[in-house]
Design an enzyme around this catalytic site. Structure first.
Site, PDB file in Angstrom:
ATOM      1  N   SER A 176       1.644   3.837   1.716  1.00 41.77           N
ATOM      2  CA  SER A 176       2.483   4.335   2.802  1.00 41.77           C
ATOM      3  C   SER A 176       3.624   3.396   3.156  1.00 41.77           C
ATOM      4  O   SER A 176       4.510   3.761   3.938  1.00 41.77           O
ATOM      5  CB  SER A 176       1.633   4.557   4.062  1.00 41.77           C
ATOM      6  OG  SER A 176       1.265   3.320   4.647  1.00 41.77           O
ATOM      7  N   LYS A 177       3.617   2.187   2.599  1.00 40.26           N
ATOM      8  CA  LYS A 177       4.553   1.160   3.050  1.00 40.26           C
ATOM      9  C   LYS A 177       5.971   1.400   2.537  1.00 40.26           C
ATOM     10  O   LYS A 177       6.197   2.086   1.535  1.00 40.26           O
ATOM     11  CB  LYS A 177       4.068  -0.226   2.628  1.00 40.26           C
ATOM     12  CG  LYS A 177       2.703  -0.597   3.207  1.00 40.26           C
ATOM     13  CD  LYS A 177       2.691  -0.543   4.725  1.00 40.26           C
ATOM     14  CE  LYS A 177       1.408  -1.106   5.322  1.00 40.26           C
ATOM     15  NZ  LYS A 177       0.235  -0.253   5.098  1.00 40.26           N
ATOM     16  N   ASN A 178       6.937   0.790   3.225  1.00 40.95           N
ATOM     17  CA  ASN A 178       8.353   1.005   2.892  1.00 40.95           C
ATOM     18  C   ASN A 178       8.711   0.481   1.513  1.00 40.95           C
ATOM     19  O   ASN A 178       9.705   0.911   0.920  1.00 40.95           O
ATOM     20  CB  ASN A 178       9.249   0.323   3.929  1.00 40.95           C
ATOM     21  CG  ASN A 178       9.152   0.956   5.301  1.00 40.95           C
ATOM     22  OD1 ASN A 178       8.144   1.547   5.658  1.00 40.95           O
ATOM     23  ND2 ASN A 178      10.212   0.836   6.086  1.00 40.95           N
ATOM     24  N   GLN A 235       0.845  -1.195   0.000  1.00 44.03           N
ATOM     25  CA  GLN A 235       0.000   0.000   0.000  1.00 44.03           C
ATOM     26  C   GLN A 235       0.884   1.250   0.000  1.00 44.03           C
ATOM     27  O   GLN A 235       2.072   1.194   0.296  1.00 44.03           O
ATOM     28  CB  GLN A 235      -0.926  -0.070   1.228  1.00 44.03           C
ATOM     29  CG  GLN A 235      -1.848   1.099   1.412  1.00 44.03           C
ATOM     30  CD  GLN A 235      -1.287   2.122   2.394  1.00 44.03           C
ATOM     31  OE1 GLN A 235      -0.298   1.877   3.084  1.00 44.03           O
ATOM     32  NE2 GLN A 235      -1.895   3.292   2.431  1.00 44.03           N
TER      33      GLN A 235
END
Length: 411
Positions: free
Chosen positions: A200-202, A198
């Site tokens: 926002s993920k790293n 998603q």
């Protein structure tokens, strides 16, 4: 006495401590050209050409040190695939933490199983192995430890519990791309590891998910469930399992392939900045960073979390008020979850869709003390893209916190 003009908080009209922005995602022409190449090829969907999807799956499996990886549309679906493949049945219990995103528990309900909430460790905000052990019944079938914020759970203790009680372990590593426990990448230790891509993920492609495993049987079943129940080597219109179309696109696959090339360096940067920020905040009264030294050998800091103590900030500044002031100072931050998962309407109301939850399950009676405190009073998050800054940026984050403390004490 009021703070001087130079000390006036940005919240009160002063100048913010941090003026830099921290863009996310990080990309350049490599990502643009990779996606453009797929567009020009005319082969956009997964069935058209599996080369790019399989290439990424193989690269991610190698990165994690796992035998297999299977992509899917998001991290919620990856958890659901793992649960079903692990053989849970309606009414089975699955132990989860209460301090995590809703999907960790709602996918258990989707699988017609019963989430059982076990409290978190106050030093790490990860599920407490002692609470897991206390929650086990003869109906327990699986544990979903969440490597919250990228901090590794106590996987030795959790795997020992699982072996002794014959339980499956599904690592929710949605926050933990690149992080490691005793030298092993998170997600590769349990029966299955689940990741989210998603936005926002790293590691991101906007949306998407993946599961990793070393288990041949779990791999083949999850692969089938991801692809409308088809099996490898079978006919296109033969369906052996009750799966759906959870495939990702070629465009997502090439984005992820390029983003994966950046992940290790970014993870090292976040880890080093986290260690440095820990040092900077060690002597700030009322600010306690979550601790290290619990087996993690690499922390990817999807979130940098510290515990806030209002008593050290004049006693009248709530966590919400503190976070408002810290954000005004230019620090990318968030107050976190408003309440533990079991307080969500889904569990408090037990809607008709939760038909697999027996009448004996009453979430209104659940109370996890540490998770309650983390939500209401203590837990403050600095977001992962800010952890890609410089040491000078970390100096400013710490100064912003000190500035707030000086201001409220002087008021």
């Amino acid at each position: 006495m009021n703070p001087s003009i130079t000390e006036r908080l940005a919240f009160d009209g002063g100048q913010p401590t941090v003026t830099k922005t921290f863009p996310w995602p990080v990309f350049d022409e490599r990502e643009v050209q990779a996606v453009a190449g797929v567009v020009r090829s005319g082969k956009w969907g997964n069935p058209d050409c599996l080369d790019e999807v399989e290439a990424f799956e193989n690269a991610f499996a190698r990165y994690c040190g796992s035998k297999y990886a299977i992509t899917c549309v998001n991290g919620s679906v990856s958890l659901r695939l793992a649960l079903i493949a692990c053989g849970v049945r309606p009414g089975d219990e699955v132990i989860v933490p209460p301090y995590t995103f809703i999907a960790t528990a709602s996918t258990v309900v989707e699988a017609n199983c019963v989430p059982v909430f076990a409290d978190i460790d106050p030093d790490t905000y990860n599920i407490d192995p002692k609470a897991i052990e206390a929650a086990i019944t003869d109906r327990t079938k699986a544990i979903i430890p969440v490597h919250f914020a990228g901090q590794a759970c106590d996987m030795d203790a959790i795997m020992d519990i699982a072996r002794r009680h014959n339980l499956r372990v599904i690592e929710d590593a949605a926050h933990a791309h690149g992080a490691a426990y005793k030298g092993r990448k998170l997600g590769s230790i349990g029966d299955v590891g689940s990741f989210s891509f998603q936005s926002s993920k790293n590691l991101t492609s906007g949306e998407g998910g993946i599961v990793v495993t070393d288990d041949d049987e779990l791999y083949h079943l999850m692969h089938s469930l991801r692809n409308v129940g088809r099996i490898e080597g079978g006919q296109w219109y033969d369906h052996y399992n009750p799966g759906c179309n959870y495939r990702i696109t070629q465009m997502q696959a090439v984005l992820l392939t390029e983003q994966l090339k950046r992940l290790e360096e970014q993870t090292q940067t976040r880890n080093e900045n986290g260690l440095y920020l820990n040092e900077l905040l060690a002597d700030v009264d009322g600010i306690t960073p979550l601790t290290r030294g619990h087996g993690e050998t690499l922390h990817c800091y999807h979130l940098y979390i510290f515990r806030y103590d209002a008593a050290a900030f004049g006693g009248n500044l709530s966590k919400a008020g503190f976070v408002e002031r810290l954000a005004a100072e230019g620090v990318p931050c968030f107050r976190g979850y408003p309440h533990p998962l079991y307080r969500q309407p889904l569990f408090q109301n037990k809607t008709f869709m939760c038909y697999a939850l027996p009448d004996t399950v009453d979430y209104s009676q659940v109370y996890c003390e540490v998770a309650e405190r983390a939500c209401k009073e203590e837990g403050v998050w600095i977001l992962q893209h800010a952890m890609l800054g410089t040491k000078a940026d970390m100096d400013l984050f710490a100064e912003a916190i000190r500035k707030i403390q000086r201001a409220v004490r002087a008021a």
